[in-house]
Design a protein around this motif. Structure first.
Motif, mmCIF file in Angstrom:
data_model
loop_
_atom_site.group_PDB
_atom_site.id
_atom_site.type_symbol
_atom_site.label_atom_id
_atom_site.label_comp_id
_atom_site.label_asym_id
_atom_site.label_seq_id
_atom_site.Cartn_x
_atom_site.Cartn_y
_atom_site.Cartn_z
ATOM 1 N N UNK A 25 0.817 -1.221 0.000
ATOM 2 C CA UNK A 25 0.000 0.000 0.000
ATOM 3 C C UNK A 25 0.844 1.262 0.000
ATOM 4 N N UNK A 26 0.175 2.370 0.214
ATOM 5 C CA UNK A 26 0.844 3.664 0.207
ATOM 6 C C UNK A 26 1.706 3.790 1.456
ATOM 7 N N UNK A 27 3.016 3.934 1.248
ATOM 8 C CA UNK A 27 3.932 4.021 2.374
ATOM 9 C C UNK A 27 4.150 5.464 2.835
ATOM 10 N N UNK A 28 3.490 6.400 2.165
ATOM 11 C CA UNK A 28 3.561 7.801 2.584
ATOM 12 C C UNK A 28 4.963 8.368 2.494
ATOM 13 N N UNK A 29 5.423 8.877 3.611
ATOM 14 C CA UNK A 29 6.753 9.495 3.683
ATOM 15 C C UNK A 29 7.864 8.517 3.308
ATOM 16 N N UNK A 30 7.627 7.226 3.563
ATOM 17 C CA UNK A 30 8.663 6.219 3.329
ATOM 18 C C UNK A 30 8.533 5.560 1.969
ATOM 19 N N UNK A 31 7.621 6.054 1.133
ATOM 20 C CA UNK A 31 7.368 5.463 -0.182
ATOM 21 C C UNK A 31 8.381 5.892 -1.218
ATOM 22 N N UNK A 32 7.899 6.067 -2.473
ATOM 23 C CA UNK A 32 8.807 6.393 -3.583
ATOM 24 C C UNK A 32 9.425 7.773 -3.372
#
Length: 103
Positions: A52-59
């Motif tokens: 899912x969307x990892x937010x700050x830790x995403x792409x």
């Protein structure tokens, strides 16, 4: 850039010109790895893992923040210590130099 070890300059505490020692301010200790807001602490808590969307830790952007940096030097921080009253007189304006030598 070379600077002398001792300089005669005005001391605002003694209210006269005195001999003053020149020192370069060094950076303090680095922050601990588990302080609030650190990435290591977030990883230990399990953030940025899973689906899912990892937010700050995403792409991330293709070029990191540190690779975008343009300035190659930092401003120097010198302190002047009065030999009469041992008070510290800070330098008013930092000079942008690559390296400073106090001789």
């Amino acid at each position: 850039m070379k600077k002398p070890k001792k300089v005669r300059r005005y001391c605002k505490f003694c209210k006269k010109h005195t001999e003053q020692k020149v020192e370069n301010i060094t950076s303090s200790k680095p922050r601990g790895s588990l302080k609030r807001g650190s990435i290591i602490r977030a990883m230990k808590r399990g953030l940025g893992r899973g689906y899912g969307n990892l937010g700050k830790w995403g792409s991330k952007p293709p070029v990191s923040q540190f690779k975008r940096k343009t300035k190659s030097t930092k401003k120097t921080n010198l302190i002047y210590i009065c030999t009469v009253c041992n008070k510290i007189n800070l330098q008013r304006k930092g000079i942008r130099t690559g390296k400073i030598e106090i001789k």
